[in-house]
Design a protein around this motif. Structure first.
Motif, PDB file in Angstrom:
ATOM      1  N   ALA A 178      23.663  46.209  89.934  1.00 18.09           N
ATOM      2  CA  ALA A 178      23.076  47.365  90.649  1.00 18.09           C
ATOM      3  C   ALA A 178      23.738  48.658  90.203  1.00 18.09           C
ATOM      4  O   ALA A 178      23.077  49.688  90.038  1.00 18.09           O
ATOM      5  CB  ALA A 178      23.235  47.197  92.156  1.00 18.09           C
ATOM      6  N   PRO A 199      22.458  54.742  91.864  1.00 14.36           N
ATOM      7  CA  PRO A 199      21.558  53.631  92.160  1.00 14.36           C
ATOM      8  C   PRO A 199      21.079  53.737  93.609  1.00 14.36           C
ATOM      9  O   PRO A 199      21.870  54.098  94.485  1.00 14.36           O
ATOM     10  CB  PRO A 199      22.444  52.384  92.017  1.00 14.36           C
ATOM     11  CG  PRO A 199      23.735  52.841  91.443  1.00 14.36           C
ATOM     12  CD  PRO A 199      23.850  54.301  91.697  1.00 14.36           C
ATOM     13  N   GLY A 226      24.915  42.228 100.559  1.00  7.30           N
ATOM     14  CA  GLY A 226      26.207  41.675 100.153  1.00  7.30           C
ATOM     15  C   GLY A 226      27.394  42.596 100.356  1.00  7.30           C
ATOM     16  O   GLY A 226      28.354  42.260 101.046  1.00  7.30           O
ATOM     17  N   ALA A 232      23.035  44.066 108.626  1.00  7.08           N
ATOM     18  CA  ALA A 232      22.279  43.270 107.657  1.00  7.08           C
ATOM     19  C   ALA A 232      22.740  43.755 106.297  1.00  7.08           C
ATOM     20  O   ALA A 232      23.111  44.924 106.159  1.00  7.08           O
ATOM     21  CB  ALA A 232      20.789  43.519 107.819  1.00  7.08           C
ATOM     22  N   SER A 233      22.714  42.870 105.290  1.00 12.62           N
ATOM     23  CA  SER A 233      23.282  43.313 104.023  1.00 12.62           C
ATOM     24  C   SER A 233      22.767  42.520 102.836  1.00 12.62           C
ATOM     25  O   SER A 233      22.454  41.333 102.952  1.00 12.62           O
ATOM     26  CB  SER A 233      24.803  43.192 104.088  1.00 12.62           C
ATOM     27  OG  SER A 233      25.388  43.566 102.861  1.00 12.62           O
ATOM     28  N   ALA A 256      21.890  43.715  94.896  1.00 14.91           N
ATOM     29  CA  ALA A 256      22.377  44.722  95.852  1.00 14.91           C
ATOM     30  C   ALA A 256      21.291  45.722  96.216  1.00 14.91           C
ATOM     31  O   ALA A 256      21.273  46.254  97.326  1.00 14.91           O
ATOM     32  CB  ALA A 256      23.588  45.458  95.276  1.00 14.91           C
ATOM     33  N   PHE A 300      16.208  41.104 102.650  1.00 12.95           N
ATOM     34  CA  PHE A 300      17.040  42.095 103.344  1.00 12.95           C
ATOM     35  C   PHE A 300      16.230  42.890 104.366  1.00 12.95           C
ATOM     36  O   PHE A 300      16.698  43.151 105.481  1.00 12.95           O
ATOM     37  CB  PHE A 300      17.670  43.059 102.323  1.00 12.95           C
ATOM     38  CG  PHE A 300      18.310  44.258 102.957  1.00 12.95           C
ATOM     39  CD1 PHE A 300      19.598  44.198 103.488  1.00 12.95           C
ATOM     40  CD2 PHE A 300      17.616  45.466 103.059  1.00 12.95           C
ATOM     41  CE1 PHE A 300      20.178  45.309 104.094  1.00 12.95           C
ATOM     42  CE2 PHE A 300      18.186  46.576 103.667  1.00 12.95           C
ATOM     43  CZ  PHE A 300      19.468  46.491 104.185  1.00 12.95           C
ATOM     44  N   GLY A 344      19.164  51.872  96.917  1.00 10.67           N
ATOM     45  CA  GLY A 344      18.658  50.665  97.566  1.00 10.67           C
ATOM     46  C   GLY A 344      18.076  51.032  98.919  1.00 10.67           C
ATOM     47  O   GLY A 344      16.915  51.412  99.045  1.00 10.67           O
ATOM     48  N   ASN A 345      18.945  51.000  99.938  1.00 11.22           N
ATOM     49  CA  ASN A 345      18.506  51.373 101.288  1.00 11.22           C
ATOM     50  C   ASN A 345      18.532  52.897 101.475  1.00 11.22           C
ATOM     51  O   ASN A 345      18.169  53.413 102.516  1.00 11.22           O
ATOM     52  CB  ASN A 345      19.409  50.677 102.314  1.00 11.22           C
ATOM     53  CG  ASN A 345      18.679  50.321 103.585  1.00 11.22           C
ATOM     54  OD1 ASN A 345      17.455  50.246 103.606  1.00 11.22           O
ATOM     55  ND2 ASN A 345      19.418  50.132 104.654  1.00 11.22           N
ATOM     56  N   ALA A 346      19.036  53.591 100.464  1.00  8.76           N
ATOM     57  CA  ALA A 346      18.941  55.056 100.312  1.00  8.76           C
ATOM     58  C   ALA A 346      19.942  55.867 101.142  1.00  8.76           C
ATOM     59  O   ALA A 346      19.817  57.085 101.236  1.00  8.76           O
ATOM     60  CB  ALA A 346      17.518  55.546 100.577  1.00  8.76           C
ATOM     61  N   GLY A 347      20.963  55.213 101.690  1.00  9.51           N
ATOM     62  CA  GLY A 347      21.991  55.938 102.433  1.00  9.51           C
ATOM     63  C   GLY A 347      22.909  56.722 101.513  1.00  9.51           C
ATOM     64  O   GLY A 347      23.264  57.872 101.795  1.00  9.51           O
ATOM     65  N   ASN A 348      23.275  56.114 100.376  1.00 13.18           N
ATOM     66  CA  ASN A 348      24.329  56.713  99.566  1.00 13.18           C
ATOM     67  C   ASN A 348      23.905  58.011  98.893  1.00 13.18           C
ATOM     68  O   ASN A 348      24.635  58.994  98.928  1.00 13.18           O
ATOM     69  CB  ASN A 348      24.824  55.699  98.524  1.00 13.18           C
ATOM     70  CG  ASN A 348      26.229  56.006  98.061  1.00 13.18           C
ATOM     71  OD1 ASN A 348      27.048  56.494  98.850  1.00 13.18           O
ATOM     72  ND2 ASN A 348      26.520  55.733  96.819  1.00 13.18           N
TER      73      ASN A 348
HETATM   74  N1  F0G Z   1      24.892  49.731  94.640  1.00 12.39           N
HETATM   75  C1  F0G Z   1      25.448  48.703  95.270  1.00 12.39           C
HETATM   76  C2  F0G Z   1      26.482  47.910  94.553  1.00 12.39           C
HETATM   77  C3  F0G Z   1      25.060  48.382  96.596  1.00 12.39           C
HETATM   78  O1  F0G Z   1      25.642  47.366  97.216  1.00 12.39           O
HETATM   79  C4  F0G Z   1      24.069  49.168  97.227  1.00 12.39           C
HETATM   80  C5  F0G Z   1      23.615  48.864  98.581  1.00 12.39           C
HETATM   81  C6  F0G Z   1      23.534  50.245  96.506  1.00 12.39           C
HETATM   82  C7  F0G Z   1      23.963  50.502  95.223  1.00 12.39           C
HETATM   83  C8  F0G Z   1      22.508  51.146  97.081  1.00 12.39           C
HETATM   84  O2  F0G Z   1      23.039  51.988  98.050  1.00 12.39           O
HETATM   85  O3  F0G Z   1      21.630  51.299  99.958  1.00 12.39           O
HETATM   86  O4  F0G Z   1      22.973  53.374 100.049  1.00 12.39           O
HETATM   87  O5  F0G Z   1      20.985  53.221  98.569  1.00 12.39           O
HETATM   88  N2  F0G Z   1      23.933  47.831  99.198  1.00 12.39           N
HETATM   89  C9  F0G Z   1      23.602  47.569 100.613  1.00 12.39           C
HETATM   90  C10 F0G Z   1      24.334  46.352 101.125  1.00 12.39           C
HETATM   91  C11 F0G Z   1      22.170  47.614 100.928  1.00 12.39           C
HETATM   92  O6  F0G Z   1      23.874  45.709 102.062  1.00 12.39           O
HETATM   93  O7  F0G Z   1      25.401  46.051 100.587  1.00 12.39           O
HETATM   94  P1  F0G Z   1      22.111  52.519  99.234  1.00 12.39           P
END
Ligand code: F0G
Length: 416
Positions: free
Chosen positions: A346, A234, A133, A130-131, A297, A181, A236-240
């Motif tokens: 993002a 940044p 993008g 799922a994404s 994102a 999402f 989002g889903n908090a993996g990075n």
């Molecule tokens: N920045 C960008 C450009 C992203 O695409 C995402 C996450 C994040 C930051 C946040 O990273 O999720 O690891 O905390 N994009 C995911 C996606 C969710 O489906 O492309 P994250």
């Protein structure tokens, strides 16, 4: 021995077992190494002679068969010293780690090269995610390279055009879900449990995190082991942010670096459950039902890796902050105009967060700061065009162009 381990109860699973959550307590898994063995393996390896890239760190990646690596040449992105932006903010040592320079234009490629290599090693034929993008664009590309069937679920109408075009041209089966999402992720989590032959490549998959941790290794190597005081990411889903922290702690355990940076997570005001948890001191997040932000994102209300992210921020002595859509777009423009770096909204949230945290005194002006910009600006051309001054249309004549550029008046003055 390298294995998968539950971050809560410590249950262990073999690295070649397909398992996404702990079977005992349902919590997240991570890859664990025996660091003495790893140090020995590194002693015999020539990894430091390999050019900067994800696979320079192959000994840290828990892959058994390096002949199966699926690569599009990911990692090795620029760490740009930002003198002009730094001067405006009063920070001397400011860097941008620009992940838009990856093959599909985002940091996701670091995780996908490892995740899809693992998929090939495991012998699976179909992959899914799922994404919002970027993950879909990246998975579609690596699946194409590996000859795997790929399906991606994206929130209908809420992904930037560049990303949609990528998923489509790489030949993935693209499903636009009437929902957000979080709903799409919930479905793929259940789907990959029910249909065990479909391999899930969201960042819940710990091999994705292994690839993404190379971001931290690269920062250390590019700064010649001078660790940043702070890394702004940044979320989002908090993996990075979790992956980057894992990378730093591993380099620290191995004795390559002498200290650790403060991890600082930035979310958009309309989708900020992690910031809320950090600020309130809570051990749990309260999911946001209807997340909203121009930074599509990171339009995520129930981040799956929230616990790893909260641990990373707290254990590093870092912090988390929100930024408004206006602050994000202003930061995007500023970075493009003073540093020549065009990032998607993002990604600009890390710059917007930096500005806010410097202005309110949380980030000190003498800190060595790295902002991670996660995706290329061309991912979302519509937003960039909408917020910039419209081009002036002119006749194809020298005098009309001189007029438009304000050259006529100067000539007139000179001729006088
Ligand atoms: N920045 C960008 C450009 C992203 O695409 C995402 C996450 C994040 C930051 C946040 O990273 O999720 O690891 O905390 N994009 C995911 C996606 C969710 O489906 O492309 P994250």
């Amino acid at each position: 021995m390298t294995h998968q381990e539950c971050i809560n109860c410590g249950s262990k699973y073999a690295v070649d077992e397909i398992v996404y959550f702990c079977k005992k307590c349902g919590d997240l898994l991570e890859i664990k190494y025996n660091y003495d063995e790893l140090a020995k393996a590194l002693g015999k390896s020539n990894w430091e002679k390999v050019p900067l890239s994800v696979w320079r760190y192959k000994d840290f990646m828990s892959i058994n068969d390096f002949s199966k690596i699926v690569s599009l040449n990911e990692g090795g992105t620029g760490l740009h010293q930002c003198l002009r932006l730094g001067k405006q903010l009063g920070i001397r040592r400011l860097y941008v780690k620009n992940e838009g320079e990856n093959p599909t234009g985002s940091f996701k490629d670091r995780g996908m090269t490892v995740g899809v290599t693992k998929a090939v090693e495991l012998g699976v034929k179909s992959v899914i995610c799922a994404s919002t993008g970027n993950t879909s664009a990246s998975l579609a590309a690596y699946a194409a390279k590996a000859g795997l069937c790929c399906a991606v679920l994206i929130p209908s109408g809420k992904i930037a055009y560049g990303k949609l075009s990528q998923a489509m041209i790489y030949g993935a089966q693209v499903l636009q879900v009437r929902g957000n999402f979080d709903q799409a992720l919930d479905i793929v989590l259940k789907l990959s449990e029910k249909h065990r032959n479909i391999y899930l490549l969201n960042s819940i998959n710990p091999f994705r995190i292994e690839g993404q941790k190379s971001l931290a290794y690269e920062m250390c190597d590019q700064l010649e082991e001078e660790v940043p005081d702070r890394v702004v990411v940044p979320v989002g889903n908090a993996g990075n942010i979790s992956a980057i922290w894992k990378g730093f702690t591993e380099f620290h355990k191995l004795g390559f670096i002498g200290k650790l940076p403060r991890m600082t997570g930035i979310q958009a005001v309309g989708s900020a459950p992690i910031v809320q948890a950090i600020k309130s001191g809570s051990d749990k997040i309260v999911p946001v039902e209807k997340p909203e932000t121009v930074a599509t994102a990171i339009r995520i209300g129930a981040p799956v890796s929230w616990k790893k992210a909260v641990n990373a921020i707290r254990n590093s002595g870092g912090t988390a902050e929100t930024v408004t859509d206006e602050e994000i777009l202003a930061a995007q423009k500023l970075l493009a105009r003073v540093e020549g770096i065009f990032v998607e909204p993002a990604s600009a949230s890390s710059i917007a967060g930096l500005i806010k945290l410097v202005n309110n005194g949380v980030i000190g002006k003498d800190e060595r700061v790295v902002c991670v910009t996660t995706g290329h600006g061309l991912k979302d051309p519509d937003t960039a065009v909408k917020m910039s001054e419209k081009p002036v249309e002119v006749d194809a004549e020298m005098s009309a162009i001189e007029d438009a550029l304000g050259l006529k008046r100067q000539v007139a003055i000179l001729e006088r």
